[in-house]
Enzyme design. Structure first.
Site, PDB file in Angstrom:
ATOM      1  N   ARG A  26     -36.701  15.879 -16.607  1.00 14.90           N
ATOM      2  CA  ARG A  26     -35.370  16.496 -16.564  1.00 14.90           C
ATOM      3  C   ARG A  26     -35.064  17.327 -17.792  1.00 14.90           C
ATOM      4  O   ARG A  26     -34.603  18.465 -17.701  1.00 14.90           O
ATOM      5  CB  ARG A  26     -34.274  15.430 -16.451  1.00 14.90           C
ATOM      6  CG  ARG A  26     -34.015  14.941 -15.071  1.00 14.90           C
ATOM      7  CD  ARG A  26     -33.657  13.477 -15.115  1.00 14.90           C
ATOM      8  NE  ARG A  26     -34.836  12.722 -15.505  1.00 14.90           N
ATOM      9  CZ  ARG A  26     -35.764  12.311 -14.646  1.00 14.90           C
ATOM     10  NH1 ARG A  26     -35.600  12.510 -13.381  1.00 14.90           N
ATOM     11  NH2 ARG A  26     -36.851  11.668 -15.058  1.00 14.90           N
ATOM     12  N   THR A  27     -35.287  16.741 -18.977  1.00 16.99           N
ATOM     13  CA  THR A  27     -34.845  17.418 -20.194  1.00 16.99           C
ATOM     14  C   THR A  27     -35.662  18.698 -20.390  1.00 16.99           C
ATOM     15  O   THR A  27     -35.110  19.780 -20.607  1.00 16.99           O
ATOM     16  CB  THR A  27     -34.979  16.469 -21.412  1.00 16.99           C
ATOM     17  OG1 THR A  27     -34.301  15.257 -21.096  1.00 16.99           O
ATOM     18  CG2 THR A  27     -34.376  17.080 -22.655  1.00 16.99           C
ATOM     19  N   LYS A  76     -55.691  17.838 -33.347  1.00 18.63           N
ATOM     20  CA  LYS A  76     -56.712  18.029 -34.396  1.00 18.63           C
ATOM     21  C   LYS A  76     -56.232  17.445 -35.717  1.00 18.63           C
ATOM     22  O   LYS A  76     -56.910  17.558 -36.722  1.00 18.63           O
ATOM     23  CB  LYS A  76     -56.987  19.531 -34.586  1.00 18.63           C
ATOM     24  CG  LYS A  76     -57.483  20.247 -33.357  1.00 18.63           C
ATOM     25  CD  LYS A  76     -57.685  21.721 -33.702  1.00 18.63           C
ATOM     26  CE  LYS A  76     -58.017  22.553 -32.476  1.00 18.63           C
ATOM     27  NZ  LYS A  76     -57.905  23.995 -32.744  1.00 18.63           N
ATOM     28  N   ARG A 115     -38.802  16.782 -28.664  1.00 19.59           N
ATOM     29  CA  ARG A 115     -38.717  15.337 -28.379  1.00 19.59           C
ATOM     30  C   ARG A 115     -39.913  14.659 -29.037  1.00 19.59           C
ATOM     31  O   ARG A 115     -41.034  15.192 -28.992  1.00 19.59           O
ATOM     32  CB  ARG A 115     -38.747  15.082 -26.874  1.00 19.59           C
ATOM     33  CG  ARG A 115     -38.938  13.625 -26.511  1.00 19.59           C
ATOM     34  CD  ARG A 115     -38.823  13.363 -25.043  1.00 19.59           C
ATOM     35  NE  ARG A 115     -37.445  13.476 -24.587  1.00 19.59           N
ATOM     36  CZ  ARG A 115     -37.055  13.182 -23.343  1.00 19.59           C
ATOM     37  NH1 ARG A 115     -37.937  12.785 -22.443  1.00 19.59           N
ATOM     38  NH2 ARG A 115     -35.793  13.313 -22.997  1.00 19.59           N
ATOM     39  N   HIS A 124     -30.050  11.058 -28.312  1.00 19.84           N
ATOM     40  CA  HIS A 124     -30.382  12.053 -27.289  1.00 19.84           C
ATOM     41  C   HIS A 124     -29.092  12.854 -27.067  1.00 19.84           C
ATOM     42  O   HIS A 124     -28.436  12.721 -26.034  1.00 19.84           O
ATOM     43  CB  HIS A 124     -30.839  11.338 -26.019  1.00 19.84           C
ATOM     44  CG  HIS A 124     -31.526  12.194 -25.000  1.00 19.84           C
ATOM     45  ND1 HIS A 124     -31.523  13.587 -25.062  1.00 19.84           N
ATOM     46  CD2 HIS A 124     -32.231  11.863 -23.889  1.00 19.84           C
ATOM     47  CE1 HIS A 124     -32.193  14.056 -24.020  1.00 19.84           C
ATOM     48  NE2 HIS A 124     -32.637  13.029 -23.299  1.00 19.84           N
TER      49      HIS A 124
HETATM   50  C1  NCD Z   1     -33.899   9.399 -20.929  1.00 12.98           C
HETATM   51  C2  NCD Z   1     -34.650   9.509 -22.238  1.00 12.98           C
HETATM   52  O1  NCD Z   1     -35.676  10.178 -22.332  1.00 12.98           O
HETATM   53  O2  NCD Z   1     -34.159   8.886 -23.182  1.00 12.98           O
HETATM   54  N1  NCD Z   1     -34.339  10.338 -19.990  1.00 12.98           N
HETATM   55  C3  NCD Z   1     -33.770  11.574 -19.969  1.00 12.98           C
HETATM   56  O3  NCD Z   1     -33.886  12.348 -20.883  1.00 12.98           O
HETATM   57  N2  NCD Z   1     -33.017  11.871 -18.900  1.00 12.98           N
HETATM   58  C4  NCD Z   1     -33.808   8.025 -20.389  1.00 12.98           C
HETATM   59  C5  NCD Z   1     -35.051   7.214 -20.206  1.00 12.98           C
HETATM   60  O4  NCD Z   1     -36.175   7.654 -20.443  1.00 12.98           O
HETATM   61  O5  NCD Z   1     -34.912   6.063 -19.784  1.00 12.98           O
END
Ligand code: NCD
Length: 334
Positions: free
Chosen positions: A84-85, A112, A133, A161
Site C-alpha cells: 500500500r505505502t 554490496k 521505509r 508511520h
Molecule cells: C503497516 C506498516 O507497515 O506498519 N502497513 C501499512 O503501511 N499499511 C501495518 C502493518 O504492517 O501491520
C-alpha cells in the site's frame, strides 16, 4: 476549522493557478521539510493537510491526473516489504504529473555493503524527494540528516508511520465529518505497531477518547501514554474488546507484528487474542467505522468484509489522496 469534504470547495478560499486548477489556500508549512514524525504537526497543520487531500481527491475524480509536480521526481527506497505505502506513493506522484524512481533494495548496492548515508548521498542527486521505509528505529531521521532533499518516513521499525496516520485521520474526517467527540479503540499489537503510535499522537490534537485494547505483553509504550497524559488526552487501557465495542465510534484493528518479536514463541502466544468477526461486530454501534492499516492476517475474518461499517479497503484510496497532498506540500507546489 476543518470543513466537511462535501462543502469544501464551496467554502474554502481558493486561488486560481496552473490554468484551471482551483487550489486551497495554504501556509506552505511543509515546503522543503522532512516528514519524520507526527510530532511535527499542529492541529492547524493537520486540518490544512486534510483540506489539501480533499482538493487532490476532487481533482483526481474530475481530471484523473494533475500537472502540479510534472517537473519533479521522487525515489521509493524501501528496505522492508510494502504494498500500500509504496504503491500509493508511486501512484500519488504519477497523478501529480511527476515520476518515481523505484529502488529495489534487494538488488541495490546495499547488498554490496553500502551504508545508508552513502545511498542517500547518491539518490539525492537524482530526485527531489525520497520516501523511505526501514526496519530500524531512527533510520529515516539518520538518512534525513545527510540528505539535501526532503525525506519522508514511510515507517521506521516499530517507531512511527506518520503518513499512514495522516491518511487514517483523513479517512475518519471524510467518513464521519469531524474527529472531535469520537471514541476510538486501537486493538492488537500496540507495542510494536508503528501505525497506532503515530495515530495516537495525531489524535491528541483532538477532543477524543482513546481505548487501547491489547494483551498485557503488547501494551501501548509508556513514552506515548505519558505524552497523551501531558496533553490531557483521555485514554484507557483495556483487555476485553467485547465490553468496549458498544462505546466505540471507530475500532482500529492491527496486525500482531511477527517480524518484531525477538522470540517466535512469544508471538504465537498472543497472535490470536483479538479477532474481529461477525459476532464481535454485532456488539458495535450501527454507525461505527472498522479500520485496519492492512495487511490483515487473521485479526479480521473475511465475513466482516461486506459489513458496511468496514472501511479498511477504503483507507488505501484516501491514502493516495493524502500522499498526493504530502508530496505536493513537501515539494512546495501547494
Ligand atoms: C503497516 C506498516 O507497515 O506498519 N502497513 C501499512 O503501511 N499499511 C501495518 C502493518 O504492517 O501491520
Amino acid at each position: 476549522m476543518l470543513q466537511n469534504t462535501r462543502n469544501l470547495f464551496k467554502t474554502t478560499r481558493i486561488q486560481k493557478r496552473n490554468a484551471g486548477y482551483a487550489v486551497p489556500r495554504t501556509t506552505r508549512f511543509l515546503s522543503g521539510k522532512h516528514v519524520l514524525s507526527t510530532e511535527q504537526f499542529t492541529r492547524d497543520n493537520l486540518e490544512e493537510m486534510c483540506n489539501i487531500a480533499a482538493f487532490m481527491q476532487k481533482s483526481v475524480e474530475t481530471q484523473g491526473v494533475l500537472n502540479l509536480c510534472s517537473d519533479k521526481y521522487s525515489a521509493n527506497l524501501f528496505y522492508e516489504p510494502s504494498t500500500r505505502t509504496m504503491g500509493s506513493f508511486h501512484t500519488a506522484m504519477g497523478r501529480l504529473g511527476g515520476q518515481t524512481l523505484p529502488i529495489y533494495t534487494e538488488f541495490s548496492s546495499v547488498k554490496k555493503g553500502e551504508t545508508l548515508e552513502d545511498t542517500i548521498r547518491v539518490i539525492q542527486n537524482f530526485v527531489d524527494v525520497i520516501i523511505m521505509r526501514h526496519p530500524e528505529i531512527g533510520s529515516v531521521a539518520q538518512a534525513a540528516s545527510v540528505s539535501s532533499v526532503p525525506v519522508i518516513n514511510a515507517g521506521d521499525g516499530a517507531n512511527e508511520h506518520p503518513t499512514q496516520a495522516l491518511l487514517d485521520l483523513y479517512c475518519m474526517y471524510a467518513e464521519r465529518g469531524s474527529i472531535d467527540g469520537l471514541t476510538i479503540a486501537m486493538v492488537g499489537d500496540l507495542k510494536y505497531g508503528r501505525t497506532v503510535h503515530s495515530l495516537s499522537k495525531l489524535l491528541s490534537h483532538y477532543n477524543v477518547k482513546l481505548k487501547f485494547v491489547s494483551p498485557l505483553e503488547l501494551k501501548m509504550p509508556s513514552e506515548i501514554t505519558s505524552q497523551l497524559a501531558k496533553k490531557n488526552t483521555k485514554f484507557e487501557e483495556c483487555i476485553d474488546l467485547s465490553k468496549e465495542m458498544h462505546t466505540c465510534d471507530v475500532v482500529y484493528m492491527t496486525r500482531v507484528q511477527k517480524e518484531r518479536f525477538p522470540i517466535l514463541e512469544d508471538y504465537n502466544k498472543v497472535k490470536d487474542m483479538f479477532i474481529m468477526d461477525e459476532k464481535m461486530m454485532s456488539f458495535g454501534k450501527s454507525n461505527m467505522m472498522l479500520m485496519h492499516p492492512l495487511p490483515r492476517i487473521n485479526e479480521i475474518t473475511v465475513d466482516v468484509d461486506n459489513d458496511p461499517r468496514s472501511k479498511y479497503f477504503l483507507q488505501p484510496k484516501y491514502g493516495m489522496f493524502m500522499r498526493m497532498a504530502i508530496l505536493a506540500a513537501v515539494l512546495g507546489k501547494i
